[in-house]
Every structure is written in C-alpha cells, then in structure tokens.
Design an enzyme around this catalytic site. Structure first.
Site, PDB file in Angstrom:
ATOM      1  N   LYS A 111       0.825  -1.207   0.000  1.00 17.94           N
ATOM      2  CA  LYS A 111       0.000   0.000   0.000  1.00 17.94           C
ATOM      3  C   LYS A 111       0.862   1.261   0.000  1.00 17.94           C
ATOM      4  O   LYS A 111       0.588   2.207  -0.740  1.00 17.94           O
ATOM      5  CB  LYS A 111      -0.930  -0.001   1.226  1.00 17.94           C
ATOM      6  CG  LYS A 111      -1.802   1.236   1.355  1.00 17.94           C
ATOM      7  CD  LYS A 111      -2.774   1.394   0.198  1.00 17.94           C
ATOM      8  CE  LYS A 111      -3.292   2.808   0.035  1.00 17.94           C
ATOM      9  NZ  LYS A 111      -4.068   3.301   1.153  1.00 17.94           N
ATOM     10  N   LYS A 168       1.337  11.761   5.586  1.00 14.92           N
ATOM     11  CA  LYS A 168       1.479  10.715   6.609  1.00 14.92           C
ATOM     12  C   LYS A 168       2.010   9.436   5.954  1.00 14.92           C
ATOM     13  O   LYS A 168       2.919   8.778   6.460  1.00 14.92           O
ATOM     14  CB  LYS A 168       0.118  10.451   7.269  1.00 14.92           C
ATOM     15  CG  LYS A 168       0.124   9.330   8.287  1.00 14.92           C
ATOM     16  CD  LYS A 168      -1.239   8.609   8.371  1.00 14.92           C
ATOM     17  CE  LYS A 168      -1.577   7.930   7.064  1.00 14.92           C
ATOM     18  NZ  LYS A 168      -2.580   6.860   7.102  1.00 14.92           N
TER      19      LYS A 168
END
Lengths: 293, 293, 293, 293
Positions: free
Chosen positions: B173, B241
């Site tokens: 991911k 992030k």
C-alpha cells in the site's frame, strides 16, 4: 498530394523504422545518415542514399529528421552542406527529434526566412510503435503547415496533436518525458524497498495494475525489470538529455522542478555506472546498488 | 458465513462509505467513531452505535477499522477500552487503514495471542470506490484468515490481492501511494512549466492520455486541476502521513528513496501553506507559488 | 615588469572595483564596458576608455575580464571586434569571470594559437575584497604564464593559488560556489525551522560561531539575514548561473550531485519569485514562503 | 557546590570521555552502562558502578546521560528501574544526548512533577573535545537550573549557551547537525567532481581554507578524506538519526527542508552500503560509488 519525394535524415533506433514506412508506393524515399553503413538496409529495399543533408533536401519535397540530440540537429540544418542550404519556397522540414523549444523556434524561423516552412513533430512510442506506424505525434508551427503535412504524418502514427506555435510541441514532449521519468523512478524506488522487505515483484505489479493509477507503462517497464531485460527501447543517455532540456526550459521559464532535479541525478548516476546505453528501466540497478543489493 | 455481525470503527471519508455497504440483509452493523455525531447517518439507516471500541468488538464477529493514522489505530486496539479487550477465539479484526508495516505486525500478533486473528487490508480507490464497493484490497496475514474473510472483503471491492504475511500489504500500500505521489508531482511540475510557456492545459492532457504512459489517474487528477477543484478525495495531510511511513520503512529496510524525499518536501510545503485538508491535487498550488504565479 | 599597460573589460560590481586597483603609479589603465556610462567614474580618475574590446586589447599588454556570464565572455573574446583580434605574441589575457571549464579551455587555446597566452583566474571574495585587494585568486593555464603574471595578480589579492592546466581553476571555483550554496541553504533551512520553533536568531548564530563548524561565512550571511539586509554582494542570478555550470560539469564528468540539484531548485525559485538581483542571502525568503511565513 | 555526587549513564564514544572528567577531586563518580563491561576502565580509576539507572540516581545528586538515541533515553528515564524512580526534590538530571525536542520536553516535565528538575544540554565537539573538556554545550530548561548547574557543565566545556525553555537546545543542536550535514555533503559532492576532473585534493582544500567560507570543519573532515581515514568520530548511524529527528521536527513545525531531505538519502545509502559505523566522512564513498569510481 500525389507522388511525394521524402527525405529522411537519421537512421537510428527510431529513424530507421520511421523511414522504412515511406518505402510504400506513392513515396520516393531518400535517406542520409552520418555513418553511411546504416543506410544499407533501406537502400537494399529501394531507398536512394544522399551524399549530404543538402543533397537530401535538394532531392526531396519534405525532409524528416530523427537525430540523437540538439547539436546533431543543429549540424544537420545549419552546416555549410546542411538542409537549410537547399530550402526553397514550398520545401518542408519536419523535426521529429526531441530538442529544446528554443532550437525548435530557431529552426522553423530559419526555414521561413528562405520561403520554406518547418514543423516540429516530436513523437512518443517505442521502436515498435515506430515500425508499426502507431506513434503519437505532437506538432508545433503554423497550423496550415500542420494541416498540409497531415497525410505524411499519418504514415507514422494515427494520433497527431497540434500543440500550438513553434516550440510548443517541444515543451509538451519534454513534459511527457518528465512524466515518464517520475513514473519509472517511483516504480523503481518502490520496487527496491519491496524487494528488501521480501515481497514478490508480481504481487506488487498486480496491485499496481488493479489500481486507479494503473498504466500500460508500468506493465511494459515493470515486466522488463522483472525479466531483468534492459535491452534498449529508450536509452538512459537519451532520457537524461531530455531531462536536461526540461530543466533548462524550466530555468528559462523560472519554474522550479524539485522532483525532476532529484530524479535526474539518479539517471545521471546510471550513466556514470555504465548504463548509458541500456534501456531507461536499467535505472533500477542504481537504486539497488545504492541500497547495498 | 450466514448472518454476520459486523463492527465498523472510524467513519471518515472512506470509513463511512465502506461501513454503509454492510447495511444489507445478511449483516448486522454496529459502528463506533471518536466523535459520535458522525454515527448519526448510519444509525438512521439501522446501524447500532457502540459506546466504545471494546463494546463494538463485543457485539461483532468481525471488526473493520478505517482510521486516519497509526496513533488512532493504536488507541483503537490497545486502549483500556480498546478492541483487543474483547478479542476471543474466532473473533476477527480487519485493519483497512494505511499504517506502518511494523504496527500491522504488532496488531496481528496481539490478536493472535488472544486466540483471535487479524488481517491487514489496506484499500486503494477514492471515496466513490468506497461507496460503490469497487475498492482494491491488499491483504496481509494468514492465508486461511484471508480465505475465510473473502466474502466480507468482497463487499468492499471485487479485487482482493493477498500479499503475504503480516506487514506485506502495508508495504504494498505504501509503495502504491508512493507511485501516486510521483505521478501527481510529475504531472504538476510539468503543468507549471507548460503554463508558464503558454500551453493550453487541455493539449497537455490530450497528449498524456494518448501516450503509452497514459493512466486514468492523470485524467482524474488532471481534470480536477483544470477545474481548480481541490475538494478532498484524498487529503494532503493523509498522503504526507503515508510518505512519512514509506520513508520510515525505507529507512528500516535501508533503501534510499531520493525522489520520494524531494517530493515529500513539496507536499510538506502544501501543509505549511494551509492546504493540508485539501485534495492532494492542490499540491500544484505550491509549485505555482514557488514559480511566482 | 616596468610600466604596464592594463586593459580591463567589464565594470560591474566586482570589475569596477578590481579595475580601480590599477589606477596606481606603474600602470596605465584602459577600460571597456558594454554600457559605456559605467566607465565614467574610472575615466574621471584617469583611465582611458576604449571603443571596443579589440581596441582595448590593442592598447594594453594585459587585458583582464570580469563579466556576468559565459555568453558575455564569448562575445568579448570571439566577436569580430573582440579581444582575440588584437592578440599577438606577448599579449596576455586574464579571465576572472566564473565560466565553464570548457569555455576556459577554448579561450586559452584560441589565444595560444595567435602566439599570445591566457590565464583563467576566477576570484573569491565579496565586492569589499575586490575594492581592498584581498581577493583569493585561483589560476589555471601554463605555470610560466601564472608566474609571469603574479605581480599583476597580486594587485587584486595576496592569495593566488595555481590549480593546474586550463580549466582547473574553473572547476575549483565552481566547487567553491557549490560549497557556498550548501552552507547558505543549510543555514537558511535551519533558521526557518528554528524561527517556527520560536528560537532567537542570535542564539543560533552564537552556537554556530562557537562550534567546530564555525565559519566567517555564517557570520557574514547570518548577520545579513538577521538584519534583513539583502543588498547584493553576490546576486542570486549569478549563483544560479554557477550552480548550472557546476551541474553541467558534473554531467560531463558523470558525477551525481543530489544535494546541489535540490539546492539549485530553491535558488531557482528565488529567481521566479523576483529575487534574482538580490543577494544570495535572500534565498531565505523562498524557504520562509514555502513554510507559510 | 561542595563535594558533589555525579552519576553518569552511557559510556560510549562521548560518554566515557565526558564521565572521566568527573574523576577529579571534588566529585564522587558513579557510572552505569547497558553493557557493564564498558564500566571497567572508569571503575579501575575509582568510579562506582551502579546496578541500574535507578540505583545510579539514588546515589547521585546529579545524573548526566549520554546515549545513542531517543529510545535508549526513554528507557533510561522511564523504565521501572529508571532514573525517574529515584527523582526527588533537589535531584537534577542533565540530558546531553541528541534527542527530539518533544522527548526533551517530556523528560523535563516528568522530573519537575517529582519535585526534581532536568536540563537538556546537548553538546558539540568530537570525542577529543569530550576528553579535553572543550565541548560546546547548549542548554534548555529553566534559567535558574542552568545557572545552578553551570559549575558542573563547565567541567565538560568552557562554552555554555542557554537557548531557552525545554526543547530549545534540542532544536539548536539538530540545526547544528543539519549544517554539518550540508557542509560535509557539499564538500564531498565537490570533491568527487574535482577528482573526476583530475584535480589534486590538496589544491581544492587549499582554496577552501583561503576563502571566506573557510571553516576548521573542512580541514578536519577534508584531511580525513584525503587520508581515507574513516575511523569513527561521529558515526553515520548517529548523524542519520539526527537528520531524521530534524526532518521530524521540520514536519511538526511545517517547514520544508528540501536540501536536508536530499542529503539524508545519501547518508541513508551509506548505511545501506555498510558504512553505518564509519565516520560521517565516509559518506564520500557513496558519492564515489554512484559516480562509478
């Protein structure tokens, strides 16, 4: 446009394949290449070999050029025996090489001053696309010249996009190669971490291809990397040349390109490490080496 | 798997849409969110509202989580009234948030120690994909747990790719979001130069979409930029992030990511300039500003 | 070397001050500048004004040049009325501008072909150093020519370092400006974070000056930043030019410079934001702006 | 401050030398180190060896710490047998390790809650400076505590600069190591190009040392590189840790650091290539390797 005399200068990876498409009824093909040996295959199929760029232009209505870098283009056109010497009203020059927008503008201007005209028409697509006539062409220059040359451009590819005045297509082409640079670098940086984390390459590619950011380009280059097949489709030397041209244009336009600047240094390292003539996918080896693999 | 009790923690942009897909016959849905107001719309459609993550887990067979960042996930699971307190043999936890591979491994381990099991299942696709059940899911953990949970995962998206042991899907991911970062940054750096050179945005997008490196992602984000529509699909704060998590993983794995490092600073500047809650496409404004536009 | 006829071409920030040092007994000074107004102050003090670079060279034994960039140097020397036209046995040319190693080699070669000789002698030190004759000079070319010209070079600065054959001094100078770029960028990146963290600027400078990595340069530029005094000592336009020359040389030598590449984009942004003619310390404003200050 | 009981935790490269300075009349020295063997040399010279950080603190009025990274500091203070357990009114803790501003604030707060107080006092200077008491100390915390501890700090170095409230000194220290990173990277990038251009290293260093940007640091590290002496004064692992802390602080403060981000990846590569425990000057080997040397 009945029987048309086509001149083609530059018979490299792309040029030789593009030129060959004019070995069709309806065209008379002349070719020129700096090292004359490369002319032999096309000569064997019926092309005439010109002794100089000037002679090439004298015996053609339209000259196409496909060369490695801006200095080569500059010599082709402006040398004492260059194409420009044979420019005359009605003559057309089509530059398919990736060069700086500035050189593009200078070229086109020079032909116009002699009553001729020129079009920039950089292409995208691999050597396969060149052979099969499926390239994408971006054009810049006068709209009428674009319209006039459309039937010839269509021999090279079905998709021809007019970008605007002289220099526009060069910018668009450079931006395209910038995007390629980002995509390939992003893929490779990710692959190296994933490899160090023990992930199978195939899983990663499967996810990429299933996602919204999928692109045939990832399949193409990802597959090559998976097979460790770095045979040249588009060489690192050439892409670095284009990255340099892009950064130079960004400098002229005063637009920072922090990502491209970082990426260029990685491709630069690839040249230093001896991969200049390998395919751009070989850049993965620089990142592997940096990571101690 | 007959009537199944589903718990869903985290009702943000993605979570609220994913949870809503379990408002179907065959599922009993309970939800929990830190700020309880966000539960109202689902409650109105029949969902039960749990008072705490622990209670959510007590009243569900499987709990899904979709939270903003690793600390939120850590609290959800490990807090005194956290999900873990209700873990028991047969209980399943599915983490769809993008977190670090390390936290993913720790979570899964903790559930196993209690006789339960967990799966990491980060997703890709926009809020529309979440609403329509067309997300791509990457899973990591035990293969049997993946197999067992397939029918539930399929409610969220048809494409579910097993990546390997715990932590694998998190890496995949993060690599995916890395590639997104490169594609978007490359597009935007190119757009700004092209704009300064006076090129129409549409021409550039037309060329990109006709080329071998085309991707639906360029249409999606390029279109948004053309319309100056920066409404959040995926916020800059969240992507930064993830960039941080990727660079951290690269640090652990000792793999340099020079391109991502450069790109991260641009997105970082976007936060500093007040675009943290805008869509990631808003990063173009940082480059425009740097270029004096 | 008795009474010596000195020609000085280029009367900018540095050149005007360097030339003025030859207004001493023992020298006859002629000057040339593209815009002739800049010659007036020196003319008022006794310098002769030449009508062209060629005429300047005809009336001088040694011509010094101090120009803004390589194209200006190229015109000065190679134009039809350029210095080279007046080159003759015994004539000496001293290039103090920062140019590419390649141009440096070409210049020197051209003078040698005419029986004259040239020396590259880029300088470091601010405009104050130029006025006071405290510059540091790096020389490249024949060692004998360096030795022969030492008394004249000493008028400009007491520290004269012979670097090697033609082009060597250009490389050394570019490396020097590279180091300046790193030091200034590092200082500014640190200052901006420190400022956002509420730290007084003076404390930071005090620590820097007390540490092993102290340098007069930090006092000089740090002080200017503290006073927000961005009056030009060394302009951003000029430093970016040198960064470009360094990256170009690194390209030729195939040596990646990832740090410089990143830093160059920040200075590039400074130009885009209108600070090109400000002092290089003004780069801090780009970082402040990026940080939302 | 009459006879003072000093505790010292962490006897690494820096700590062992700093602790040894308290083997003077007027101090009673206790030491603690995770691996007890490192205590032997100091024990042989009269130091007491504590069994745990807690015991160290119980038998000392002031405890100094010099550890490798934030997690080690966190364990030292907050573990069940940590220093904090023995904190009592009048007790003082001095943190000389380079840690995050955030951890620094948390530490100091924790001691205050127990009626004790703490000071952050990161140092700069090599292991030689530690041995000779010539370190530079930056302090953060209450001004009165700084004043009170001055006589003890002076044992470590004559230059002690009060930076402000808790966390300030950590920021200043990180900025200092940022500047070191830039200076070293700039020097090394320049050296590699110069080497490929055939320039003698000594010439380059001579010019640097004669210029306005001269710094003892260039002599120190340049000399080490010239001798290929990469024996650890300050390890790459530790500098990368500090670069990470700086980028993290920049993230919190929302200030982009594009140069440091690029530089960090080079040092990161040094770790990947096995130079983590070498001196930071060894980073030159990464650039040499990237350049194909």
């Amino acid at each position: 446009m009945s029987s048309k005399r086509i001149g083609f200068a530059g018979l490299g990876l792309m040029g030789s394949r593009m030129a060959a498409r004019f070995l069709e009824p309806g065209y008379e093909l002349s070719v020129w290449n700096r090292s004359v040996e490369k002319c032999a295959p096309l000569q064997a199929k019926g092309a005439r070999v010109a002794a100089s760029p000037r002679e090439l232009a004298e015996s053609a209505d339209v000259v196409f050029s496909s060369l490695a870098d801006p200095p080569a283009v500059e010599r082709l056109v402006f040398a004492p025996d260059g194409v420009l010497q044979a420019a005359r009203p009605g003559f057309r020059y089509v530059e398919t090489s990736t060069i700086s927008p500035d050189l593009s503008r200078r070229l086109i201007e020079a032909f116009r001053e002699r009553g001729a005209d020129a079009l920039e028409a950089p292409v995208t697509g691999s050597k396969n696309g060149a052979a099969q006539g499926t390239l994408v062409l971006m054009t810049g220059g006068r709209r009428e010249t674009h319209d006039e040359l459309l039937p010839l451009l269509a021999v090279l590819g079905p998709k021809i996009i007019y970008c605007g005045e002289a220099g526009s297509a060069a910018v668009v082409k450079l931006v395209g190669n910038t995007i390629i640079s980002f995509m390939l670098e992003g893929l490779c940086e990710g692959l190296v971490v994933a490899r160090k984390a023990g992930l199978p390459f195939e899983t990663l590619l499967e996810v990429i291809m299933a996602s919204g950011y999928a692109s045939p380009y990832f399949t193409f280059k990802g597959g090559a990397i998976a097979r460790r097949d770095f045979e040249q489709h588009f060489s690192i030397d050439l892409l670095v040349k284009d990255q340099n041209l892009m950064l130079q244009e960004a400098h002229v336009r005063q637009a920072p390109m922090p990502g491209l600047a970082a990426i260029r240094e990685v491709f630069q390292a690839a040249r230093a490490q001896g991969h200049g003539q390998a395919d751009i996918a070989a850049v993965v080896q620089v990142l592997e080496r940096a990571a101690g693999l």
